[in-house]
Design an enzyme around this catalytic site. Structure first.
Site, PDB file in Angstrom:
ATOM      1  N   GLU A   1       0.821  -1.184   0.080  1.00 21.80           N
ATOM      2  CA  GLU A   1       0.232  -0.028   0.037  1.00 21.80           C
ATOM      3  C   GLU A   1       0.967   1.287  -0.115  1.00 21.80           C
ATOM      4  O   GLU A   1       2.021   1.342   0.851  1.00 21.80           O
ATOM      5  CB  GLU A   1      -1.102   0.010   1.301  1.00 21.80           C
ATOM      6  CG  GLU A   1      -2.304   0.600   0.925  1.00 21.80           C
ATOM      7  CD  GLU A   1      -3.197  -0.440   0.132  1.00 21.80           C
ATOM      8  OE1 GLU A   1      -3.287  -0.190  -1.011  1.00 21.80           O
ATOM      9  OE2 GLU A   1      -3.546  -1.528   0.698  1.00 21.80           O
TER      10      GLU A   1
ATOM     11  N   THR B   1       2.847   2.115  -2.180  1.00 21.50           N
ATOM     12  CA  THR B   1       4.239   1.802  -2.568  1.00 21.50           C
ATOM     13  C   THR B   1       4.190   2.015  -4.318  1.00 21.50           C
ATOM     14  O   THR B   1       5.287   2.056  -4.869  1.00 21.50           O
ATOM     15  CB  THR B   1       4.512  -0.006  -2.503  1.00 21.50           C
ATOM     16  OG1 THR B   1       3.311  -0.478  -2.893  1.00 21.50           O
ATOM     17  CG2 THR B   1       4.745  -0.075  -1.257  1.00 21.50           C
TER      18      THR B   1
ATOM     19  N   GLY C   1     -16.290   4.568  -2.607  1.00 25.40           N
ATOM     20  CA  GLY C   1     -15.684   4.989  -1.467  1.00 25.40           C
ATOM     21  C   GLY C   1     -15.361   4.017  -0.532  1.00 25.40           C
ATOM     22  O   GLY C   1     -15.090   4.378   0.863  1.00 25.40           O
ATOM     23  N   ALA C   2     -15.458   2.660  -1.036  1.00 29.17           N
ATOM     24  CA  ALA C   2     -14.981   1.694   0.023  1.00 29.17           C
ATOM     25  C   ALA C   2     -13.314   1.191  -0.073  1.00 29.17           C
ATOM     26  O   ALA C   2     -13.106   0.143   0.027  1.00 29.17           O
ATOM     27  CB  ALA C   2     -15.799   0.467  -0.457  1.00 29.17           C
ATOM     28  N   GLY C   3     -12.870   1.977  -0.803  1.00 31.26           N
ATOM     29  CA  GLY C   3     -11.239   1.555  -1.220  1.00 31.26           C
ATOM     30  C   GLY C   3     -11.173   0.404  -2.183  1.00 31.26           C
ATOM     31  O   GLY C   3     -10.156  -0.195  -2.109  1.00 31.26           O
TER      32      GLY C   3
ATOM     33  N   ASP D   1      -4.085   0.526  -9.570  1.00 30.38           N
ATOM     34  CA  ASP D   1      -5.708   0.146  -9.233  1.00 30.38           C
ATOM     35  C   ASP D   1      -5.778  -0.129 -10.999  1.00 30.38           C
ATOM     36  O   ASP D   1      -6.669  -1.000 -11.239  1.00 30.38           O
ATOM     37  CB  ASP D   1      -6.376   1.497  -8.954  1.00 30.38           C
ATOM     38  CG  ASP D   1      -6.303   1.637  -7.442  1.00 30.38           C
ATOM     39  OD1 ASP D   1      -5.733   0.631  -6.772  1.00 30.38           O
ATOM     40  OD2 ASP D   1      -6.728   2.745  -6.796  1.00 30.38           O
TER      41      ASP D   1
ATOM     42  N   TYR E   1      -3.974  11.952   0.950  1.00 24.71           N
ATOM     43  CA  TYR E   1      -3.138  11.220  -0.001  1.00 24.71           C
ATOM     44  C   TYR E   1      -2.279  11.987  -0.252  1.00 24.71           C
ATOM     45  O   TYR E   1      -0.853  11.519  -0.494  1.00 24.71           O
ATOM     46  CB  TYR E   1      -4.032  10.443  -0.978  1.00 24.71           C
ATOM     47  CG  TYR E   1      -3.598   9.674  -1.975  1.00 24.71           C
ATOM     48  CD1 TYR E   1      -3.681   8.251  -1.611  1.00 24.71           C
ATOM     49  CD2 TYR E   1      -2.838  10.070  -3.056  1.00 24.71           C
ATOM     50  CE1 TYR E   1      -2.953   7.408  -2.393  1.00 24.71           C
ATOM     51  CE2 TYR E   1      -2.232   8.989  -3.884  1.00 24.71           C
ATOM     52  CZ  TYR E   1      -2.335   7.999  -3.421  1.00 24.71           C
ATOM     53  OH  TYR E   1      -1.876   6.779  -4.518  1.00 24.71           O
TER      54      TYR E   1
END
Length: 381
Positions: free
Chosen positions: A30, A32, A121-123, A171, A223
């Protein structure tokens, strides 16, 4: 109605085709990806489906079944990033068109209808699914001949430069390139990747996704602040990115940094890169259960060093592990969103109930819990 029938009702003709792109959950690695590091995501069965027809008159029409409002009509030639980013849901597909055209690809317009089962919105990368499905459809309809990694890079550019979120490429690569039954071991420095077999059911395991229902917005600056801190750490250490700092040299590197916040960020990134490599080695060795410990270590690093967790995510990890899970951690950008829990199949209901009970006792809304099944990446339907 089906997406094709909805498209016809909206635009008066049948679409040229249907495409789908999945959301993703990240097993480990994460923050990274924008440091040229390693990640290990897998695609979810939840997808964004796009019904699309090509246009050649410079008009882009966008509609979402999941957002109140009508058709958004835009002039392709006039697309520009909104000042300060943002722009709502339509900025994601519009940004893809802008990124394709800016790169010299002749996208002359489209009619698009979108529907999604990826929680927002839940990642779980609902934005990447939206970008990738748009890019894949336009790639096919305009015969652009772009590879999946090329599409992922352009989708990332749309999110970075048009929407204004300085995300890495994980992603989009997971949505574009994942394979069913595998996790994607991705080197974000050169986009080389390997499909790592991840047969949870065959090993009597489940990976649960726990959606805390706490909405996060990565464009709010937190972020970006962490990305800037990582870049400052790299400059202070005289390297291009933190990927160049090995775990073996981490103590020496930390000793050269005077800013405590930057030290924490560097420690997380370097150690999480090492955790990705440990996890892949365990999966290759058939020691999937041992991955649980690595997940829990990763959560502690995200909580204490990067400080991107929240009380609800911490409670998921604490309650799940106390109930017999093999390990758990928050996943995604944090500040809400979801956690992943590795659990024996026979204990998944018990662990899920324990997490639900802990949330109720804390006065939190009930979380959403579902198994993460490693699924296929973007495709034409």
């Amino acid at each position: 109605m089906s997406p094709a029938a909805d498209f016809q009702a909206l635009y008066g003709t049948a679409p040229d085709g249907l495409w789908a792109a999945p959301g993703r959950v990240n097993l480990i690695g994460e923050y990274t990806d924008f440091n040229d590091g390693f990640v290990l995501p897998l695609a979810l069965p939840h997808t964004t489906v796009a019904a699309v027809s090509r246009r050649d008159d410079g008009v882009l029409r966008l509609h979402s079944a999941d957002v109140d409002g009508g058709i958004v009509q835009l002039d392709v030639a006039g697309l520009e990033p909104p000042p300060g980013g943002g722009g709502g849901w339509a900025a994601y597909p519009a940004g893809v068109v802008w990124a394709l055209r800016e790169a010299g690809h002749p996208v002359a317009g489209a009619d698009v209808h979108l529907t999604s089962t990826v929680p927002t919105g839940a990642g779980l990368s609902s934005s990447a699914a939206l970008e990738v499905v748009t890019a894949l459809a336009l790639n096919d309809l305009f015969g652009l001949g772009l590879s999946r990694p090329e599409l992922a890079r352009l989708a990332q550019r749309a999110e970075n430069a048009f929407v204004g979120v300085p995300c890495g490429v994980m992603d989009q690569m997971a949505s574009a390139c994942a394979e069913e039954g595998h996790a994607l071991h991705l080197d974000t420095r050169d986009l080389s990747y390997r499909q790592v077999p991840f047969d949870l059911a065959g090993e009597g395991l489940r990976l649960l996704v726990v959606d805390t229902r706490v909405k996060h917005a990565l464009g709010d600056g937190a972020y970006a602040e962490r990305r800037a801190g990582c870049e400052a750490g790299a400059r202070a250490l005289g390297v291009r990115t933190l990927r160049e700092v090995s775990a073996a040299h981490l103590p020496e590197a930390l000793g050269r940094l005077s800013d405590e916040t930057i030290r924490r960020y560097v420690r997380h990134v370097v150690s999480d890169n090492a955790r990705v490599e440990r996890t892949v080695a365990l999966l290759d060795a058939g020691a999937t259960r041992a991955v649980g410990t690595v997940l829990t270590e990763g959560h502690a690093s995200l909580r204490d060093d990067l400080r991107v967790s929240c009380p609800e995510l911490d409670l998921v990890v604490e309650a799940a592990n106390a109930a017999g899970a093999l390990g758990a951690r928050m996943t995604g950008g944090g500040f809400g969103g979801s956690a992943v829990v590795l659990v024996e199949t026979g204990r998944s209901e018990e662990v899920s109930a324990a997490v639900g009970k802990a949330f109720a006792e804390a006065g939190y809304a009930a979380p959403g819990i579902f198994p993460a099944v490693p699924s296929a990446g973007a495709r034409r339907l």
